[in-house]
Scaffold this active site. Sequence first.
Site, PDB file in Angstrom:
ATOM      1  N   ARG A   1      16.959  35.530  27.180  1.00  0.00           N
ATOM      2  CA  ARG A   1      16.647  35.078  25.978  1.00  0.00           C
ATOM      3  C   ARG A   1      14.819  35.566  26.786  1.00  0.00           C
ATOM      4  O   ARG A   1      14.805  35.597  27.926  1.00  0.00           O
ATOM      5  CB  ARG A   1      16.183  34.074  27.000  1.00  0.00           C
ATOM      6  CG  ARG A   1      15.798  32.527  25.726  1.00  0.00           C
ATOM      7  CD  ARG A   1      15.394  31.249  26.151  1.00  0.00           C
ATOM      8  NE  ARG A   1      16.904  31.077  25.618  1.00  0.00           N
ATOM      9  CZ  ARG A   1      17.150  29.581  25.997  1.00  0.00           C
ATOM     10  NH1 ARG A   1      16.022  28.105  25.586  1.00  0.00           N
ATOM     11  NH2 ARG A   1      18.737  29.012  24.897  1.00  0.00           N
TER      12      ARG A   1
ATOM     13  N   THR B   1       8.503  34.341  24.116  1.00  0.00           N
ATOM     14  CA  THR B   1       8.803  33.619  22.713  1.00  0.00           C
ATOM     15  C   THR B   1      10.257  32.143  22.975  1.00  0.00           C
ATOM     16  O   THR B   1      10.482  31.703  22.711  1.00  0.00           O
ATOM     17  CB  THR B   1       9.780  34.252  21.482  1.00  0.00           C
ATOM     18  OG1 THR B   1      10.881  34.877  22.513  1.00  0.00           O
ATOM     19  CG2 THR B   1       8.523  35.800  21.510  1.00  0.00           C
TER      20      THR B   1
ATOM     21  N   ASP C   1      29.845  30.265  40.375  1.00  0.00           N
ATOM     22  CA  ASP C   1      29.208  31.648  39.906  1.00  0.00           C
ATOM     23  C   ASP C   1      30.442  32.068  39.063  1.00  0.00           C
ATOM     24  O   ASP C   1      31.931  32.138  39.705  1.00  0.00           O
ATOM     25  CB  ASP C   1      28.105  32.042  39.790  1.00  0.00           C
ATOM     26  CG  ASP C   1      27.584  33.333  38.831  1.00  0.00           C
ATOM     27  OD1 ASP C   1      26.132  33.382  39.166  1.00  0.00           O
ATOM     28  OD2 ASP C   1      28.902  33.892  38.514  1.00  0.00           O
TER      29      ASP C   1
ATOM     30  N   ASP D   1      30.694  35.700  39.031  1.00  0.00           N
ATOM     31  CA  ASP D   1      31.429  36.973  40.248  1.00  0.00           C
ATOM     32  C   ASP D   1      32.395  35.850  40.807  1.00  0.00           C
ATOM     33  O   ASP D   1      32.993  37.462  41.116  1.00  0.00           O
ATOM     34  CB  ASP D   1      29.912  35.580  41.583  1.00  0.00           C
ATOM     35  CG  ASP D   1      28.640  36.746  40.990  1.00  0.00           C
ATOM     36  OD1 ASP D   1      28.684  37.568  40.639  1.00  0.00           O
ATOM     37  OD2 ASP D   1      27.742  36.189  41.317  1.00  0.00           O
TER      38      ASP D   1
HETATM   39  C1  PRP Z   1      27.297  32.112  32.923  1.00  0.00           C
HETATM   40  C2  PRP Z   1      28.069  31.366  31.837  1.00  0.00           C
HETATM   41  C3  PRP Z   1      27.685  31.028  30.698  1.00  0.00           C
HETATM   42  C4  PRP Z   1      26.066  31.125  31.081  1.00  0.00           C
HETATM   43  C5  PRP Z   1      26.367  28.922  30.791  1.00  0.00           C
HETATM   44  O1  PRP Z   1      26.332  33.404  32.821  1.00  0.00           O
HETATM   45  O2  PRP Z   1      29.211  32.177  31.985  1.00  0.00           O
HETATM   46  O3  PRP Z   1      27.088  31.968  29.784  1.00  0.00           O
HETATM   47  O4  PRP Z   1      25.731  30.977  32.535  1.00  0.00           O
HETATM   48  O5  PRP Z   1      24.807  28.587  31.774  1.00  0.00           O
HETATM   49  P1  PRP Z   1      23.873  28.044  30.615  1.00  0.00           P
HETATM   50  O6  PRP Z   1      24.824  26.541  30.058  1.00  0.00           O
HETATM   51  O7  PRP Z   1      22.853  26.912  31.100  1.00  0.00           O
HETATM   52  O8  PRP Z   1      23.429  28.840  29.694  1.00  0.00           O
HETATM   53  P2  PRP Z   1      26.000  34.129  33.410  1.00  0.00           P
HETATM   54  O9  PRP Z   1      24.494  33.666  33.000  1.00  0.00           O
HETATM   55  O10 PRP Z   1      25.801  33.638  34.949  1.00  0.00           O
HETATM   56  O11 PRP Z   1      26.089  35.295  33.307  1.00  0.00           O
HETATM   57  P3  PRP Z   1      27.691  36.097  33.488  1.00  0.00           P
HETATM   58  O12 PRP Z   1      28.740  35.865  32.602  1.00  0.00           O
HETATM   59  O13 PRP Z   1      26.925  38.066  33.326  1.00  0.00           O
HETATM   60  O14 PRP Z   1      27.646  35.671  35.331  1.00  0.00           O
HETATM   61  N1  URA Z   2      26.925  29.140  35.210  1.00  0.00           N
HETATM   62  C1  URA Z   2      27.761  29.238  36.661  1.00  0.00           C
HETATM   63  O1  URA Z   2      28.911  30.694  36.307  1.00  0.00           O
HETATM   64  N2  URA Z   2      28.222  28.187  37.340  1.00  0.00           N
HETATM   65  C2  URA Z   2      27.311  27.139  37.019  1.00  0.00           C
HETATM   66  O2  URA Z   2      27.771  26.409  37.301  1.00  0.00           O
HETATM   67  C3  URA Z   2      26.162  27.307  35.991  1.00  0.00           C
HETATM   68  C4  URA Z   2      26.294  28.492  35.230  1.00  0.00           C
END
Ligand code: PRP
Ligand code: URA
Length: 208
Positions: A103, A107, A199, A202
Site C-alpha cells: 500500500r 495515497t 506469521d 515466515d
Molecule cells: C500476510 C498474509 C496476508 C496478510 C494478511 O502477508 O499472508 O497477505 O498478511 O494481513 P491483512 O489482512 O492485515 O492484510 P504478509 O504481509 O505478512 O506478507 P508475506 O506473505 O510476504 O509474509
Molecule cells: N499475517 C500473518 O501472517 N499472520 C497474522 O496473524 C496476521 C497477518
Amino acid sequence: MEPIKLNHPLIEHKLAILRDKRTGTKEFRELISEITLFLCYEAMKDAKLKEVEIETPITKTKAKMLDENDYVFVPILRAGTGMIDGIVKMIPNAKIGHIGLYRNEETLKPVRYYYKMPKGIEDKQVIIIDPMLATGGSGIDAITLLKEDGVKNLKFLSIIAAPEGLKKMQEVHPDVQIYCATIDEHLNDVGYIVPGLGDAGDRIFGTK
Ligand code: PRP
Ligand code: URA
C-alpha cells in the site's frame, strides 16, 4: 454474503497442529496444503459441469466433468503460494495467477509490485488464496485490482480469518464469497490474529 466456514473435526485437529509453535516447516507446509484441499473442495460446491460421453470397460455412458480451464487461482505473495500445492492436487489443470502488492503510504492505494494473470481472466471464476485474513487490507486490495481488470466472479479462500477483517471485506466487497477454515477471536494491536498461528509467510518459508 456470510463467510462459509469449514466445520469438521479433522480440520479442527489439523488447525491445532498448525497453530502449535513447535510445529516445524515440513509439517506446517503439509498442513497448509491439506487444509487448502478441503477449502478448495468446499469452494467448488457450486461448480458447473459439462456432460461428456465416456466408455467404461462395460459400456458407453454419459458422465459429468469440470472444465478446469474456467478456474484461476490467485495466491497473494508471499504466503498464498503455500496454498497452491493443495489446489493443484484437487484441480491439476487450474490456472494460477500471482499478485504481489503493497500500500502506498501517502495515497493508501494498493500498488502492484507483481501481477501476472492468465489471458482472458475477466471471463473466469477467480479464486484468491491467502492463509491469513487479518485486517483484510491485502485481500480487499487484491479483489479491487482484479475487479479493475474486469473480473466479475470472485471468491476468497483463507485458512484463519479475524472477525475484523471479515467484516471489512464483506462491507467493501459484498459480492465476494469468503471461505475459511476457522474464525479466530480478534486482532492484536500490531494486526496479528489471536490466537492465530504467527506469521504465515515466515512459517511456510522458514524465514524466521
Ligand atoms: C500476510 C498474509 C496476508 C496478510 C494478511 O502477508 O499472508 O497477505 O498478511 O494481513 P491483512 O489482512 O492485515 O492484510 P504478509 O504481509 O505478512 O506478507 P508475506 O506473505 O510476504 O509474509
Ligand atoms: N499475517 C500473518 O501472517 N499472520 C497474522 O496473524 C496476521 C497477518
